[in-house]
Design an enzyme around this catalytic site. Sequence first.
Site, mmCIF file in Angstrom:
data_model
loop_
_atom_site.group_PDB
_atom_site.id
_atom_site.type_symbol
_atom_site.label_atom_id
_atom_site.label_comp_id
_atom_site.label_asym_id
_atom_site.label_seq_id
_atom_site.Cartn_x
_atom_site.Cartn_y
_atom_site.Cartn_z
ATOM 1 N N TYR A 10 0.879 -1.212 0.036
ATOM 2 C CA TYR A 10 -0.047 0.019 0.130
ATOM 3 C C TYR A 10 0.931 1.345 -0.030
ATOM 4 C CZ TYR A 10 -3.759 -3.219 1.362
ATOM 5 O OH TYR A 10 -4.749 -4.310 1.434
ATOM 6 N N PHE A 60 -1.480 -7.263 1.522
ATOM 7 C CA PHE A 60 -3.135 -7.041 1.903
ATOM 8 C C PHE A 60 -3.314 -6.631 3.388
ATOM 9 C CE2 PHE A 60 -3.104 -10.387 -1.591
ATOM 10 C CZ PHE A 60 -3.786 -9.595 -2.484
ATOM 11 N N HIS A 97 -8.348 -10.930 -9.144
ATOM 12 C CA HIS A 97 -7.962 -10.520 -7.967
ATOM 13 C C HIS A 97 -9.038 -9.971 -7.051
ATOM 14 C CE1 HIS A 97 -5.894 -7.043 -5.755
ATOM 15 N NE2 HIS A 97 -4.553 -7.897 -5.941
#
Length: 245
Positions: A84, A95, A206
């Site tokens: 991120y 994640f 995804h």
Amino acid sequence: MTTETVEDVSALTWDTLEEQTMGADWREALAPEFSKAYFKTLKSFLKVEAKSNKIFPPMKDIYSWSRLTPLNEVKVVILGQDPYHDDGQAHGLAFSVLPPTKTPPSLRNIYKQLAADIPGFKIPKSGDLSPLARQGVLWLNTALTVKAHAANSHQKKGWLNLTTAALRAVTSRPSKGVVVMAWGKNAQALCSGVDDKKNLILQSAHPSPLSASRGFLGNEHFKKANEWLRETYGEDGGVDWTVLN
């Protein structure tokens, strides 16, 4: 390095990052990569990049996946793309985010599928996947760093060579194999050449909101993973996904 945390953050340098922060068995397995030209070029790039830009995750967390999930304890590999890229999000696990950061959309879809697959799984309030990492779930991004607020900015800088080597280190262990979850084209490309007779390769779209409804939601990957692990390693061989509850 055997502890989950890095004790002396002030002593971290790019030159000794692997020695200071990478899990011991991973460091041994990946040591041949550190002397290769691509890796030296990558480290040189990171030194320059860090002088003028913020890099995520923080240095101490770049290899946190290797400390939380030792190589010889991996049961499942879940492949992400890159960390991120906004403040307070990335901490080294694909994640995953730490409190108080809100659960990102892709992770919310992962939770939805876990709730559908695993009896007793309840949607967690936290996005921290560290408890599953300690259960043997390796949350591995294909690129391990990113320039702040610039998605995919380090994708072609050399990390893919290292993370491919990491995946090969897991899937070629002298054991009965692992489960690899490859969501999206980038993750699936990384699986090219992995022994799919020894290891269970699960592929789908995804979990991003843009693609989750086109094959991720409903893929039953977590259910299939535990079925395979229990068949391969015995009734206690599965992952307790409810540890996040």
